[in-house]
Write an enzyme that holds these catalytic residues in place. Structure first.
Site, PDB file in Angstrom:
ATOM      1  N   ASP A 510       0.827  -1.211   0.000  1.00 61.07           N
ATOM      2  CA  ASP A 510       0.000   0.000   0.000  1.00 61.07           C
ATOM      3  C   ASP A 510       0.865   1.267   0.000  1.00 61.07           C
ATOM      4  O   ASP A 510       2.059   1.226   0.345  1.00 61.07           O
ATOM      5  CB  ASP A 510      -0.898  -0.028   1.247  1.00 61.07           C
ATOM      6  CG  ASP A 510      -2.244   0.641   1.017  1.00 61.07           C
ATOM      7  OD1 ASP A 510      -2.361   1.451   0.080  1.00 61.07           O
ATOM      8  OD2 ASP A 510      -3.182   0.368   1.803  1.00 61.07           O
ATOM      9  N   ASP A 593     -10.610   2.161  -3.677  1.00 66.15           N
ATOM     10  CA  ASP A 593     -11.251   1.813  -2.409  1.00 66.15           C
ATOM     11  C   ASP A 593     -12.767   1.806  -2.569  1.00 66.15           C
ATOM     12  O   ASP A 593     -13.480   1.381  -1.664  1.00 66.15           O
ATOM     13  CB  ASP A 593     -10.859   2.826  -1.325  1.00 66.15           C
ATOM     14  CG  ASP A 593      -9.506   2.495  -0.721  1.00 66.15           C
ATOM     15  OD1 ASP A 593      -8.937   1.450  -1.070  1.00 66.15           O
ATOM     16  OD2 ASP A 593      -9.011   3.289   0.098  1.00 66.15           O
TER      17      ASP A 593
HETATM   18  C1  DGJ Z   1      -5.929   1.820   1.829  1.00 64.78           C
HETATM   19  C2  DGJ Z   1      -6.303   0.659   0.969  1.00 64.78           C
HETATM   20  O1  DGJ Z   1      -6.750   1.107  -0.262  1.00 64.78           O
HETATM   21  C3  DGJ Z   1      -7.342  -0.190   1.694  1.00 64.78           C
HETATM   22  O2  DGJ Z   1      -7.766  -1.231   0.861  1.00 64.78           O
HETATM   23  C4  DGJ Z   1      -6.736  -0.705   2.968  1.00 64.78           C
HETATM   24  O3  DGJ Z   1      -5.691  -1.590   2.679  1.00 64.78           O
HETATM   25  C5  DGJ Z   1      -6.245   0.458   3.805  1.00 64.78           C
HETATM   26  N1  DGJ Z   1      -5.371   1.317   3.072  1.00 64.78           N
HETATM   27  C6  DGJ Z   1      -5.524  -0.052   5.024  1.00 64.78           C
HETATM   28  O4  DGJ Z   1      -4.976   0.964   5.753  1.00 64.78           O
END
Ligand code: DGJ
Length: 832
Positions: A510, A593
């Site tokens: 991430d 997301d």
């Molecule tokens: C942002 C990501 O896009 C989410 O899917 C998740 O992994 C969160 N970070 C976790 O902090």
């Protein structure tokens, strides 16, 4: 195939040709980019004519008054010689001079795809052509049979047919050499380009801008198509007419960004999904990029693409070479869909590497939206057990398993397991997951650090900050300085250790904030090799953003190169770094997301212009949706996610019996057809080509043509909707097929208060009895089946009526707002 003869470079792919030639003054003049041409086509018929002096123009040479750089379609240009369009290069010499004028000196042709030491790029493929075989460094290659027509040589779709051409240009006065690299990928109709600038002088020079490619196309009433957005609304298509002046598609966030994806298309005036000439461009890069399109007063359209010059300043010492990231381009005469399919094949074949190239991607269960940070090993194991029963194959443990990571305010940087959550440690937990029959995947955000972390307390100077200024936080975190080798070494050790001790077969990497405060002590006044200039002028801070990305690629190469079995899924708060650079390491990327299927139609639809479904992480989550509060059917959530790498990300213990049954069937269907859904040939059917305004239609056709899956998605319902047709594109017109709706559940609650009309007693539709009924019993939505030739399917199968307020029966399609169905088409006969 590359043919160089009579001063003309002819680069040929399966269906396209790029021709350019050397002018009398040594510049590279664009002759043609577009449909494939026979090699014996006279270039003079296509080249722009220079038979008049155009007012306001500057003659390059007084003896040749019609030769004005501003009016010549060029493959490269400089500054200060009368070409007033955007220059792809700006170099400032030690004497302050900025003019450059690069002219042809020679060229080299080699088999295979040239590779860079520092930057990722497209590869020839599994059976990569030997980099040395046949390389003789000759300037001129023997011309192929020039009677030639447009038919392909037999082996041209093989990886071995990939060739690299390097055209060497030189600016004697500036003592600079420029190499323009072209890699021709014939089978996928893509040409990759990169430039390399070498300083042959005795003083350092400063590169303020060096694009990866430039070209000038004659205008065709072009529209410019770009992918714009932001967090939870990535890659929405923007389609606008190209007017005079400069259009810029760029990022300054330190990432390729969710604002403006680096890729863009130029479509001739009336082009649609299936018709018209379309040019596509993209960059194999994950940092600040800039693509520009400029329509000149004489209707030449200049395209440039490369690292964003804003804030960029690279000091090039004598003898040093700077190389740009790779740009890629394609052309199709069959509309936007044609360009997309070229790019999809290219990504699957030449960008993605390692064990997951071309391999079926697992069905994921990810705990994030079910638990956020609030979990223990026991809670996750319960979820994993349920996920396994539904058919998931890989359990991904998301953020929150390490350090004091109970919220996003602490712990980033401390990748040692949180013993309160995992008393038996991580390797034991990973084994327990595998014991359930699931693979184990893990989340990390290795580029970041919270100030409240042991790592920050030990190495506060590892975080990026500008001296004398307050550091800016994003999601309560700072970014680690990847330009520093010791920081990278630490990250490599940390991530490798976690993968190796847990046996993780998947990593979600991430990146949750953009870069600010760009500064590194390592770049302050550092003299380069052979440089005698240690004062403030020698500061290399203008290199920071690019060096950060080089550092990132170094990390990814060192961690995942020796571990090709690990499936890496890149994520950047969703799609903030969805680009070809990341795809060289990460076969799939978390698209957004936002998993609301209606929003995903725009996000995945936009992405599909440039990237294949095999690259798109796509999950089914709860409704009402956590970001939009939109309530959508479970069936539609799956039907949209099926056009990507499927996962589920919701609290499984809240599912009803009928929802579980539905999900089991969804996953079984997906597994049976995932090679088609992930790697098939993608067709979007739009309004101009057969879909209604409130419908989205996507089809994936298996590479061998044996089957197709079509999704028909309705955004908002219309009262008493007219007759629907289902167009299925991409099939052989003369072959017989069978098409059938995928049976899917119809949940009783969708009928609302209408149920009371068919029951002997009046029940509250939101009451306990109806809720129990909804959780225990399901109906099956209308299933239709037909036999049809590919020609009829392309025209559109006439579907049963939608629900219109009366006469509901088993032949009624109940879509309503956000309803959808999948249709499976299978080949039943030979070609007629
Ligand atoms: C942002 C990501 O896009 C989410 O899917 C998740 O992994 C969160 N970070 C976790 O902090």
């Amino acid at each position: 195939m590359i043919d160089v003869s009579d001063g003309v470079f002819r680069l040929t792919t399966r269906t396209t040709s790029l021709w350019f030639r050397v002018t009398a003054h040594g510049h590279l003049e664009e002759v043609h980019y577009g449909v494939r041409l026979p090699l014996d086509q006279d270039p003079q018929a296509l080249a722009i004519k220079r038979t008049a002096e155009i007012g306001s123009s500057i003659a390059y040479d007084e003896a040749d008054p019609f030769y004005c750089l501003d009016n010549i379609p060029l493959e490269w240009s400089g500054t200060g010689c009368g070409d007033y369009r955007r220059s792809p290069i700006e170099v400032v010499g030690a004497d302050g001079i900025r003019a450059t004028d690069f002219r042809y000196r020679g060229h080299r042709l080699t088999p295979g795809a040239a590779e860079s030491e520092t930057l990722p790029g497209a590869r020839a493929g599994q059976s990569e052509a030997s980099k040395t075989a046949g390389t003789d460094g000759t300037r001129e290659t023997s011309a192929p049979d020039r009677r030639g027509d447009a038919t392909a040589p037999e082996d041209e779709t093989a990886d071995e047919a990939v060739q690299t051409l390097v055209v060497e240009l030189v600016d004697e006065a500036a003592r600079l050499e420029l190499a323009l690299e072209y890699i021709v990928f014939p089978a996928t109709d893509v040409i990759a380009r990169r430039t390399r600038l070498t300083n042959r002088g005795e003083q350092p020079v400063s590169i303020r801008r060096l694009d990866s490619m430039m070209m000038d196309l004659p205008d065709r009433a072009f529209r410019l198509l770009t992918l714009h957005g932001g967090w939870i609304k990535e890659t929405h298509l923007e389609d606008r007419p190209l007017s005079y002046g400069l259009a810029v598609n760029s990022s300054t966030t330190g990432a390729s960004s969710n604002r403006n994806n680096p890729g863009f298309l130029l479509a001739e005036g009336r082009a649609d999904e299936t018709r018209g000439r379309v040019f596509g461009f993209n960059l194999v890069y994950s940092g600040n990029h800039a693509g520009t399109v400029e329509r000149s007063p004489h209707d030449l359209v200049r395209v440039t693409l490369g690292v964003n010059p804003e804030g960029f300043d690279w000091r090039l010492a004598p003898g040093e070479t700077f190389e740009t990231p790779q740009a890629v381009m394609t052309f199709a005469a069959d509309g936007l869909g044609g360009v997309s399919r070229h790019f999809h094949d290219f990504v699957n074949r030449h960008i993605v590497r390692g064990d997951w190239r071309g391999r079926a991607r697992p069905v994921v269960y990810n705990n994030w939206e079910a638990t956020f940070f609030d979990f223990t090993a026991g809670k996750l194991l319960k979820l994993a057990r349920q996920a396994k029963q539904l058919g998931a194959e890989l359990f991904v443990m998301d953020d929150g398993w390490f350090g004091r990571r109970d919220s996003d305010r602490a712990g980033l940087g401390d990748y040692s397991v949180n013993r309160r959550k995992f008393p038996d440690g991580l390797p034991r937990f990973a084994d327990q997951i595998r014991g359930l029959g699931l693979d184990f995947g893990i989340w990390m955000e290795p580029e970041m650090v919270n100030q409240d972390s042991d790592l920050y307390r030990a190495h506060p100077d590892w975080a990026i900050t500008t001296p004398g200024r307050q550091a800016r936080l994003g999601r309560h975190q700072l970014v680690l300085d990847l330009t520093r080798p010791e920081v990278r070494d630490h990250i490599v050790d940390q991530v490798s250790h976690i993968i190796d001790t847990t046996g993780a077969s998947y990593v979600k990497w991430d990146f949750n904030r953009n870069l600010t405060d760009l500064y590194s002590p390592g770049l302050a006044g550092r003299p380069g090799p052979g440089l005698d200039d240690p004062g403030p002028a020698a500061s290399r801070q203008g290199e920071f953003a690019h060096r950060y990305i080089l550092g990132l690629y170094d990390l990814l190469r060192r961690i995942f190169g020796p571990r090709p079995q690990v499936l890496l899924e890149s994520c950047a708060s969703g799609g903030n770094r969805f680009d070809l650079g990341m795809l060289c390491f990460s076969p799939q990327i978390w698209s957004s997301d936002d998993t609301d299927p209606v929003e995903r139609l725009a996000i995945q639809g936009g992405l599909s212009l440039l990237y294949p479904p095999s690259a798109m992480g796509a999950h089914v989550s709860e409704a009402p949706h956590q970001q939009t509060l939109r309530d959508t059917p479970l069936t539609t959530r799956f039907n949209v996610a099926a056009f990507g790498c499927l996962g589920y990300e919701l609290d499984l213990k809240l599912l009803s019996r009928v929802e579980r049954a539905e999900i089991r069937e969804q996953i079984a269907f997906y597994k049976a057809h995932r090679m088609t859904l992930q790697y098939g040939r993608h067709h979007r059917t739009d309004r101009d080509t057969g879909a209604k305004a409130n419908k989205v239609v996507w089809t994936m056709v298996a590479q061998d043509g044996s089957e197709a899956v079509t999704g028909l998605f309705q955004t908002l319902t219309q009262a008493s909707e007219g007759f629907d047709r289902l167009p299925v594109d991409g099939l052989d017109p003369q072959t017989r097929y069978h098409i059938a709706t995928r049976p899917q559940s119809l949940f009783v609650h969708r009928f609302g208060g209408l149920v009371k009309h068919i029951l002997p007693v009046t029940l509250n539709p939101d009451g306990r009895i109806m809720t129990t009924v909804d959780h225990q019993y399901r109906l099956t939505d209308c299933v239709e089946e037909y036999d049809a030739y590919g020609a009829a399917l392309a025209d559109g199968i006439a579907l049963a009526n939608q629900f219109m307020g009366s006469n509901y029966n088993e032949h009624t399609r109940l879509l309503g707002d956000f309803g959808s169905s999948l249709y499976l088409t299978t080949r039943v006969g030979e070609k007629n």
